[in-house]
Write a protein that holds these residues in place. Structure first.
Motif, mmCIF file in Angstrom:
data_model
loop_
_atom_site.group_PDB
_atom_site.id
_atom_site.type_symbol
_atom_site.label_atom_id
_atom_site.label_comp_id
_atom_site.label_asym_id
_atom_site.label_seq_id
_atom_site.Cartn_x
_atom_site.Cartn_y
_atom_site.Cartn_z
ATOM 1 N N UNK A 146 0.888 -1.196 -0.027
ATOM 2 C CA UNK A 146 0.075 -0.194 -0.017
ATOM 3 C C UNK A 146 1.044 1.117 0.091
ATOM 4 N N UNK A 147 0.543 2.244 -0.696
ATOM 5 C CA UNK A 147 1.480 3.399 -1.191
ATOM 6 C C UNK A 147 0.803 4.776 -0.536
ATOM 7 N N UNK A 148 1.339 5.481 0.176
ATOM 8 C CA UNK A 148 0.898 6.806 0.389
ATOM 9 C C UNK A 148 2.155 7.699 0.076
ATOM 10 N N UNK A 149 1.608 8.726 -0.750
ATOM 11 C CA UNK A 149 3.089 9.647 -1.232
ATOM 12 C C UNK A 149 2.558 10.956 -1.372
ATOM 13 N N UNK A 150 3.382 11.926 -1.482
ATOM 14 C CA UNK A 150 3.449 13.284 -1.878
ATOM 15 C C UNK A 150 3.718 13.415 -3.396
ATOM 16 N N UNK A 189 7.222 11.918 -7.144
ATOM 17 C CA UNK A 189 6.459 11.598 -5.900
ATOM 18 C C UNK A 189 7.597 11.005 -4.983
ATOM 19 N N UNK A 190 7.115 11.379 -3.704
ATOM 20 C CA UNK A 190 8.071 10.707 -2.490
ATOM 21 C C UNK A 190 7.091 10.100 -1.705
ATOM 22 N N UNK A 234 9.041 0.663 3.615
ATOM 23 C CA UNK A 234 10.205 1.204 2.554
ATOM 24 C C UNK A 234 9.687 2.761 2.181
ATOM 25 N N UNK A 235 10.650 3.405 1.544
ATOM 26 C CA UNK A 235 10.540 4.760 1.071
ATOM 27 C C UNK A 235 10.808 4.565 -0.536
ATOM 28 N N UNK A 236 9.739 5.500 -1.190
ATOM 29 C CA UNK A 236 9.972 5.426 -2.756
ATOM 30 C C UNK A 236 10.274 6.563 -3.389
ATOM 31 N N UNK A 237 11.049 6.649 -4.406
ATOM 32 C CA UNK A 237 11.278 7.981 -5.157
ATOM 33 C C UNK A 237 10.665 7.816 -6.601
ATOM 34 N N UNK A 238 9.766 8.359 -7.061
ATOM 35 C CA UNK A 238 9.225 7.956 -8.534
ATOM 36 C C UNK A 238 9.274 9.479 -9.259
#
Length: 228
Positions: A22-26, A220-221, A170-174
């Motif tokens: 599940x992703x929650x992002x800015x 996105x972060x 985890x942390x993602x950069x898109x």
């Protein structure tokens, strides 16, 4: 508008019942010939979907943006200024994902399509007046145009880099490139004084090929949670 937003939230959470992550992002969007735009909340729910195996997945979600200004295409001249905005836009992607895992890191290639629908859409009358005045080479010009909201769609592709600090976090950069459009049904009139004249002229016009140019770059972060 509120009912539509609530429905999108419920739909997104319904997907998470079978989701691997599940992703929650800015998320932030920079439109072509437009102004820097941000989410309303400023959160978006992205990366929701199903892992079909260790390498391939289908993901979706949504982002509610407040678009400060966006360009238009299909006009009789090449527009370089944001003619539409501000407005709110719900963008819903559906994408295929190929994942490459490296220890506690992952690199994902993503691509697919997206739908969007706008609310409270306005014309930037100042920019439209200036562009028409320059295109027609008039001394003075004031325009009065109307547009309609229509469902839009397009394609997008990009990549995501993830660092996992545990099996559940985890942390993602898109980064994405988006290219989409929707019909504007743009018509109205303009009045003014041509450069070669001294009388006020009013003309009724239609731009049947005019479209909202939903093209630009999205960054996105995000934070990822795994229910397993």
């Amino acid at each position: 508008m509120k009912k539509s937003i609530i429905a999108l939230y419920l739909l997104s959470f319904a997907f998470t019942a079978n989701a691997q992550e599940i992703g929650l992002s800015f998320s932030y969007f920079i439109p072509k010939n437009g102004y820097f735009s941000v989410p309303v909340t400023p959160f978006s729910i992205r990366g929701v979907g199903l892992d079909l195996n260790h390498f391939f997945a289908i993901e979706s979600g949504f982002t509610l943006y407040r678009i400060s200004g966006m360009g238009a295409k299909g006009l009789p001249y090449a527009s370089k200024k944001p003619l539409i905005g501000p407005f709110f836009s719900v963008m819903v992607p559906l994408e295929a994902v190929i994942t490459f895992n490296f220890d506690n890191q992952a690199f994902k290639l993503k691509g697919g399509g997206f739908l969007f629908y706008n609310f409270d859409t306005k014309i930037n009358e100042g920019n439209l007046d200036r562009e028409l005045r320059s295109y027609l080479e008039w001394e003075i010009l004031n325009a009065d145009f109307s547009i309609k909201n229509n469902l839009g769609y397009g394609y997008h592709f990009g990549a995501e880099y993830i660092i996992y600090f545990s099996k559940q976090f985890g942390i993602s950069l898109e980064a994405y490139y988006l290219s989409g459009s929707s019909p504007l049904d743009m018509k109205g009139s303009y009045s003014g004084v041509p450069s070669s004249g001294d009388q006020i002229i009013t003309e009724q016009v239609e731009f049947p090929d005019a479209e909202l140019d939903f093209t630009g770059y999205e960054f996105s972060i995000g934070i990822l949670f795994s229910p397993n």
